[in-house]
Design an enzyme around this catalytic site. Structure first.
Site, PDB file in Angstrom:
ATOM      1  N   ASP A 296      92.698   4.676  46.769  1.00 46.15           N
ATOM      2  CA  ASP A 296      91.839   3.788  47.184  1.00 46.15           C
ATOM      3  C   ASP A 296      90.646   4.147  48.049  1.00 46.15           C
ATOM      4  O   ASP A 296      89.494   3.064  47.803  1.00 46.15           O
ATOM      5  CB  ASP A 296      93.296   2.992  48.671  1.00 46.15           C
ATOM      6  CG  ASP A 296      93.650   2.590  47.754  1.00 46.15           C
ATOM      7  OD1 ASP A 296      93.583   1.127  47.273  1.00 46.15           O
ATOM      8  OD2 ASP A 296      94.912   2.810  48.214  1.00 46.15           O
ATOM      9  N   GLY A 378      93.696  -4.416  45.534  1.00 50.07           N
ATOM     10  CA  GLY A 378      94.642  -5.089  44.874  1.00 50.07           C
ATOM     11  C   GLY A 378      95.554  -5.154  46.249  1.00 50.07           C
ATOM     12  O   GLY A 378      95.193  -6.339  46.947  1.00 50.07           O
ATOM     13  N   TYR A 380      97.552  -4.884  48.899  1.00 45.17           N
ATOM     14  CA  TYR A 380      97.247  -4.472  50.085  1.00 45.17           C
ATOM     15  C   TYR A 380      95.909  -4.600  51.288  1.00 45.17           C
ATOM     16  O   TYR A 380      95.032  -4.487  51.091  1.00 45.17           O
ATOM     17  CB  TYR A 380      97.953  -2.749  50.161  1.00 45.17           C
ATOM     18  CG  TYR A 380      98.902  -1.908  50.276  1.00 45.17           C
ATOM     19  CD1 TYR A 380      99.914  -2.137  51.523  1.00 45.17           C
ATOM     20  CD2 TYR A 380     100.003  -2.088  49.227  1.00 45.17           C
ATOM     21  CE1 TYR A 380     101.001  -1.849  51.705  1.00 45.17           C
ATOM     22  CE2 TYR A 380     101.155  -1.034  49.408  1.00 45.17           C
ATOM     23  CZ  TYR A 380     101.919  -1.357  50.880  1.00 45.17           C
ATOM     24  OH  TYR A 380     103.342  -1.023  50.711  1.00 45.17           O
TER      25      TYR A 380
HETATM   26 CO    CO Z   1     103.804   0.409  51.084  1.00 48.87          CO
END
Ligand code: CO
Length: 639
Positions: A296, A378, A380
């Site tokens: 990420d 996304g 999260y």
């Molecule tokens: Co997780």
């Protein structure tokens, strides 16, 4: 007056983008990806004094030519708005672009994709949300050997705003897409499973009756907070530091120091601290999921994905925000308002003792400074909370929330070994989250060494006649080949960052201690795609010799990188780590076997580490924290 480490201003970002954009040197269809300060050399920054002119301001601008898929790095000198260097990089790919994401939203109109969607009962392309993931890299797959910018796109049914697309996954359908041309390189279409019919929403109106017994809790600081923020310099309770937002690294700290009244000087602790990478590998071997292990930070960017924060939602109390000039995902320079939240928190008890002979308690409240931001990637959400304590300790707590990734199952089908059923028709695959944080520690100066300390029992014998003896055993990490270490809670293992040149009152070298939390290591096989690309996640602590160009644990451009970049490459030099400038890289994280309670939105889960003074001070440095009666001017029982 600018400090050499001040992040680029909006004007500087705009000028740099203009200089690069009009140079004619960055391809036919250039798209700006990011720009960040080229930090002046450490020795220059340390020697710099405010009355002196600042060193030259340089920005690195990364662009992608969408015609050729080539990435360009340009260094712009802002003193005269010229390009110092400009090169196209081969064999690497820049992070994702918003344009590529938007282009992928046309995929449901591709005839092959439309037919696959129709087989699952999805016939209206306007109700499909496409999520193009970074493609990872697999040795056995031919298109991964090409130099195309690729995405692996997955599909969700999404009827109206407010619906959470993750509640309606289209299962068994993955499109490998050329990000530049939009061409579907391969369509993986297996295991068609009905699309879950119900859209989940998480707004208060959709969640049904709310509990009614939550009374207001207000945090009031009538005289304001005890810290000051001037430009990017933050001061609080003897601490000083510089804070900024980096497009990839997110929140960056520079020059964290402690003004020690006993020693009579400002003592450096960290020259620079920031996240160096994160990765989320999924453990489900089926076609829908096996390839998922997004980096990420390196593939998207924590600053690019950072949120504007809101009082009462993200932080509570007397808040000061730092606004961040940044180039957004859309390639446009702008100001991310309220990018960083700064506030003080009551953290219960700092130290305490009750004198039972007099029935008097001496107790001090623990106040901590919190510097935090949130990024959404996304499904999260990740919160990064750095805590500074009155006793000289520094802590990072990473908070994980958001919506767990799901796949659809036949209604009523049992869970696979690799996932948890979170509804009757959805399963959340098991996965891990790893965060690597680069700490350029300078404990009382740059000359440091790292000791690994294990406590262990004394063997039976003359030194241990009663069988109770134990002691710490110290191993100096002498070379980089020895400095890939795992935590061992059974030995109370910790690491000390020691300055051999500065002694405390007991005649011992001053030190800070690194305490890692309970954290897993990467479960994927070492020769798997993620194993090669995220080698940092096999250990909790790495140490390298200081090199300012070594900033990312999986290399600067992990997108579609086959692996071996970053820490494995840095440590291959096997440099000396004793009594020199060293950098410590900490890996923390969680293994996430999802729970039904993580759905439809996940309560915060935590991971992190602590840096604790260990002989850095001669005694408890928080003896001078006043009791509350002095702070509030009222009678109090606590002294
Ligand atoms: Co997780």
């Amino acid at each position: 007056m600018m400090h050499p480490l001040d992040p680029p201003t909006l004007d500087e970002l705009q000028r740099a983008v203009k200089v690069v954009g009009t140079s004619g040197r960055i391809g036919e269809r250039p798209h700006v990806c990011l720009a960040a300060l080229e930090e002046p050399p450490k020795e220059m920054v340390l020697a710099w004094r405010p009355e002196e002119p600042a060193p030259p301001r340089r920005l690195k601008v990364v662009t992608v030519d969408r015609a050729s898929s080539l990435t360009y790095e340009s260094v712009v000198n802002l003193d005269d708005d010229t390009i110092e260097t400009c090169q196209s990089l081969t064999g690497i790919h820049a992070p994702v672009l918003l344009d590529e994401f938007n282009d992928c939203q046309n995929l449901p109109r591709d005839p092959a994709v439309a037919a696959a969607l129709a087989r699952r009962g999805v016939t209206n392309p306007d109700t499909v949300y496409v999520e193009p993931w970074p493609a990872a890299w697999f040795e056995g797959l031919p298109y991964d050997q090409s130099h195309r910018r690729l995405a692996r796109a997955v599909f969700y049914v999404f009827e109206e705003k407010g619906d959470q697309p993750w509640s309606r996954p289209v299962h068994g359908l993955v499109a490998v897409v050329d990000r530049s041309t939009g061409e579907v390189v391969e369509l993986i279409d297996d295991a068609p499973v009905p699309v879950p019919p119900v859209s989940t929403r998480i707004d208060p109106d959709s969640l049904g009756p709310l509990r009614t017994d939550v009374k207001p809790l207000e945090i009031i600081q009538r005289e304001g907070p005890s810290f000051t923020l001037e430009g990017n310099e933050l001061r609080w309770q003897r601490w000083s530091m510089r804070i900024s937002m980096h497009p990839m690294e997110g929140l960056v700290f520079h020059q964290i120091s402690y003004d020690d009244p006993v020693a009579g000087r400002v003592r450096p602790i960290l020259y620079r601290a920031a996240m160096a990478e994160m990765v989320v590998p999924y453990g489900d071997p089926q076609g829908q999921h096996f390839w998922r292990h997004v980096f990420d930070q390196g593939e998207v960017g924590m600053g690019r994905a950072a949120n504007p924060l809101k009082l009462g939602c993200d932080c509570l109390g007397e808040i000061v925000y730092l606004d961040a000039p940044i180039i957004g995902m859309d390639g446009q320079p702008g100001i991310l308002e309220h990018a960083v939240c700064i506030h003080e928190e009551d953290n219960n008890v700092l130290w305490r003792h009750r004198d039972t002979l007099r029935n008097v308690t001496e107790s001090r409240r623990d106040r901590r400074l919190v510097v935090s931001f949130w990024a959404t990637l996304g499904n999260y959400d990740y919160g990064f909370f750095w805590y500074f304590h009155q006793d000289g300790n520094i802590e990072l707590e990473v908070k994980l929330s958001g919506i767990v990734l799901t796949g659809a199952t036949e209604p009523g089908a049992p869970a696979s070994p690799y996932g948890t059923k979170v509804t009757d028709d959805m399963e959340a695959p098991h996965h891990q989250h790893f965060f690597n944080i680069r700490l350029d520690l300078d404990i009382d100066g740059p000359v440091n060494r790292i000791e690994e300390v294990d406590a262990s029992p004394e063997p039976p014998g003359p030194d241990n006649p009663w069988g109770n003896a134990f002691r710490p055993r110290v191993t100096v990490l002498e070379k980089e080949s020895e400095a890939k270490r795992r935590a061992d809670p059974t030995a109370s293992r910790c690491w000390r960052i020691v300055n051999p040149e500065v002694l405390n009152a007991m005649g011992r070298p001053v030190a800070y201690q690194l305490i890692t939390g309970p954290a897993p290591v990467l479960f994927a096989q070492p020769d798997s795609a993620v194993g090669r690309r995220a080698e940092f996640a096999y250990n909790h602590v790495h140490v390298t010799a200081y090199d300012p160009t070594e900033t990312r644990a999986s290399g600067e451009y992990p997108t579609q990188h086959p692996g071996g970049a970053g820490l494995p490459a840095f440590q291959a030099a096997d440099r000396n780590l004793v009594d020199t400038d060293v950098v410590v890289w900490v890996t923390c994280g969680v293994t996430h076997v999802a729970r039904p309670e993580d759905y439809p939105v996940m309560p915060v889960e935590r991971t992190g580490f602590m840096l604790r003074a260990h002989g850095f001070f001669d005694a408890n440095p928080a003896l001078d924290v006043p009791p509350l009666s002095v702070v509030n001017g009222e009678d109090s029982c606590c002294h």
